[in-house]
Design a protein around this motif. Sequence first.
Motif, PDB file in Angstrom:
ATOM      1  N   LEU A  90       0.834  -1.202   0.000  1.00  0.00           N
ATOM      2  CA  LEU A  90       0.000   0.000   0.000  1.00  0.00           C
ATOM      3  C   LEU A  90       0.866   1.249   0.000  1.00  0.00           C
ATOM      4  CD1 LEU A  90      -2.331  -1.080   2.986  1.00  0.00           C
ATOM      5  CD2 LEU A  90      -2.772  -1.442   0.545  1.00  0.00           C
ATOM      6  N   GLN A  91       0.467   2.244  -0.810  1.00  0.00           N
ATOM      7  CA  GLN A  91       1.139   3.546  -0.744  1.00  0.00           C
ATOM      8  C   GLN A  91       0.105   4.647  -0.553  1.00  0.00           C
ATOM      9  OE1 GLN A  91       3.754   4.434  -4.068  1.00  0.00           O
ATOM     10  NE2 GLN A  91       5.341   3.036  -3.358  1.00  0.00           N
ATOM     11  N   SER A  92       0.484   5.665   0.256  1.00  0.00           N
ATOM     12  CA  SER A  92      -0.308   6.876   0.394  1.00  0.00           C
ATOM     13  C   SER A  92       0.671   8.046   0.473  1.00  0.00           C
ATOM     14  CB  SER A  92      -1.196   6.799   1.637  1.00  0.00           C
ATOM     15  OG  SER A  92      -2.110   7.885   1.653  1.00  0.00           O
ATOM     16  N   ASN A  93       0.174   9.250   0.749  1.00  0.00           N
ATOM     17  CA  ASN A  93       1.092  10.393   0.860  1.00  0.00           C
ATOM     18  C   ASN A  93       0.460  11.522   1.671  1.00  0.00           C
ATOM     19  OD1 ASN A  93      -0.511  12.099  -0.909  1.00  0.00           O
ATOM     20  ND2 ASN A  93       0.243  10.835  -2.608  1.00  0.00           N
ATOM     21  N   ASP A  94       1.262  12.576   1.901  1.00  0.00           N
ATOM     22  CA  ASP A  94       0.763  13.739   2.658  1.00  0.00           C
ATOM     23  C   ASP A  94       0.591  14.947   1.731  1.00  0.00           C
ATOM     24  OD1 ASP A  94       3.384  14.428   2.147  1.00  0.00           O
ATOM     25  OD2 ASP A  94       3.940  14.755   4.243  1.00  0.00           O
ATOM     26  N   TYR A  95       0.226  14.684   0.474  1.00  0.00           N
ATOM     27  CA  TYR A  95       0.068  15.741  -0.526  1.00  0.00           C
ATOM     28  C   TYR A  95      -1.367  16.262  -0.477  1.00  0.00           C
ATOM     29  CZ  TYR A  95       1.467  17.936  -5.006  1.00  0.00           C
ATOM     30  OH  TYR A  95       1.805  18.818  -6.002  1.00  0.00           O
ATOM     31  N   PHE A  96      -1.710  16.916   0.646  1.00  0.00           N
ATOM     32  CA  PHE A  96      -3.098  17.339   0.912  1.00  0.00           C
ATOM     33  C   PHE A  96      -3.615  18.364  -0.096  1.00  0.00           C
ATOM     34  CE2 PHE A  96      -1.797  15.674   5.019  1.00  0.00           C
ATOM     35  CZ  PHE A  96      -2.940  15.053   5.492  1.00  0.00           C
ATOM     36  N   SER A  97      -2.699  19.150  -0.703  1.00  0.00           N
ATOM     37  CA  SER A  97      -3.168  20.262  -1.541  1.00  0.00           C
ATOM     38  C   SER A  97      -3.693  19.809  -2.912  1.00  0.00           C
ATOM     39  CB  SER A  97      -2.041  21.283  -1.732  1.00  0.00           C
ATOM     40  OG  SER A  97      -0.953  20.649  -2.357  1.00  0.00           O
TER      41      SER A  97
ATOM     42  N   TYR B 256       6.105  16.533  -1.231  1.00  0.00           N
ATOM     43  CA  TYR B 256       5.336  15.678  -0.327  1.00  0.00           C
ATOM     44  C   TYR B 256       6.175  14.459   0.043  1.00  0.00           C
ATOM     45  CZ  TYR B 256       4.574  12.897  -4.576  1.00  0.00           C
ATOM     46  OH  TYR B 256       4.768  12.140  -5.706  1.00  0.00           O
ATOM     47  N   THR B 257       5.670  13.684   1.013  1.00  0.00           N
ATOM     48  CA  THR B 257       6.334  12.431   1.381  1.00  0.00           C
ATOM     49  C   THR B 257       5.409  11.281   1.032  1.00  0.00           C
ATOM     50  OG1 THR B 257       7.565  13.473   3.162  1.00  0.00           O
ATOM     51  CG2 THR B 257       7.311  11.094   3.300  1.00  0.00           C
ATOM     52  N   ARG B 258       5.971  10.254   0.406  1.00  0.00           N
ATOM     53  CA  ARG B 258       5.187   9.060   0.087  1.00  0.00           C
ATOM     54  C   ARG B 258       5.428   8.028   1.190  1.00  0.00           C
ATOM     55  NH1 ARG B 258       1.872   7.662  -4.359  1.00  0.00           N
ATOM     56  NH2 ARG B 258       2.755   9.505  -5.309  1.00  0.00           N
ATOM     57  N   PHE B 259       4.366   7.347   1.600  1.00  0.00           N
ATOM     58  CA  PHE B 259       4.459   6.320   2.639  1.00  0.00           C
ATOM     59  C   PHE B 259       4.121   4.965   2.025  1.00  0.00           C
ATOM     60  CE2 PHE B 259       2.772  10.258   4.627  1.00  0.00           C
ATOM     61  CZ  PHE B 259       3.908  10.592   5.354  1.00  0.00           C
TER      62      PHE B 259
END
Length: 224
Positions: free
Chosen positions: A174-181, A215-218
């Motif tokens: 699974l990947q997500s990120n903190d690219y809220f904008s 952003y950072t990818r998790f």
Amino acid sequence: MTHASHSLRPPEDWCENAYDLVRGLAVYSGSMLVDGIAKVIAKHPEGNIANAFNHKQVGCKIWARDKLLESSGPSYRRIVVLGGWYGVLPAMLLEDRRFNIAAVDSYDIDPAVEEVASTLNSAFSDRFRAITADMYALDYQGLGADLLINTSCEHIADLGGWLSLVPSGTRVLLQSNDYFSEPTHISCVSSLDEFRAQAGLAKLDFAGALPMKKYTRFMLIGTV
Ligand SMILES: C[S@@+](CC[C@H](N)C(=O)[O-])C[C@H]1O[C@@H](n2cnc3c(N)ncnc32)[C@H](O)[C@@H]1O
């Protein structure tokens, strides 16, 4: 020709140039994936392949591929990718000779991406399928997958709800990120810890963060 006339070139011209350039890169590198990108430029100029194959997207997928190999090994009967978009990650996996993958199915809810993903993966058509479907409407027991990949977790409303449809013991990446904008990102997380808690995997083999410029990818690899 002056610099001014270069900048006045119509975009159609650039599309033709991009096709020639990427075909050349395909011959030079011997990459079937790059050849697939040339075919996409020619057949689907309306598609946003430049976005799907930009250096950040590719970096995140190389990271996924390398950590998958390290944590889970090279052999898979059937990999199922959810929210697979244009099928870049399937092509990267199918082309990588370190892996031994019998089949990859890429599911996406957007009917416009199915044909593009098939074109991109045309060199791997005996092992690749693109299917239009909502990942919340699939029978995961019946898919016969030994690995589920979802690098679009920031695009789905309820990661926990989706994972509750997946049989326990299933291996996932699974990947997500903190690219809220980014407006289409409806479910970003602020940290790796938040992503880990959101997913609630029964077993975790890898958890990491990859800082990018904006952003950072998790990423999490483990079992449900
Ligand atoms: C922008 S793309 C992929 C972004 C991701 N970071 C990546 O490169 O893997 C997100 C994809 O998820 C798909 N998607 C969103 N909700 C979905 C759902 N419920 N089922 C299947 N696909 C979905 C969208 O149609 C889109 O093609």
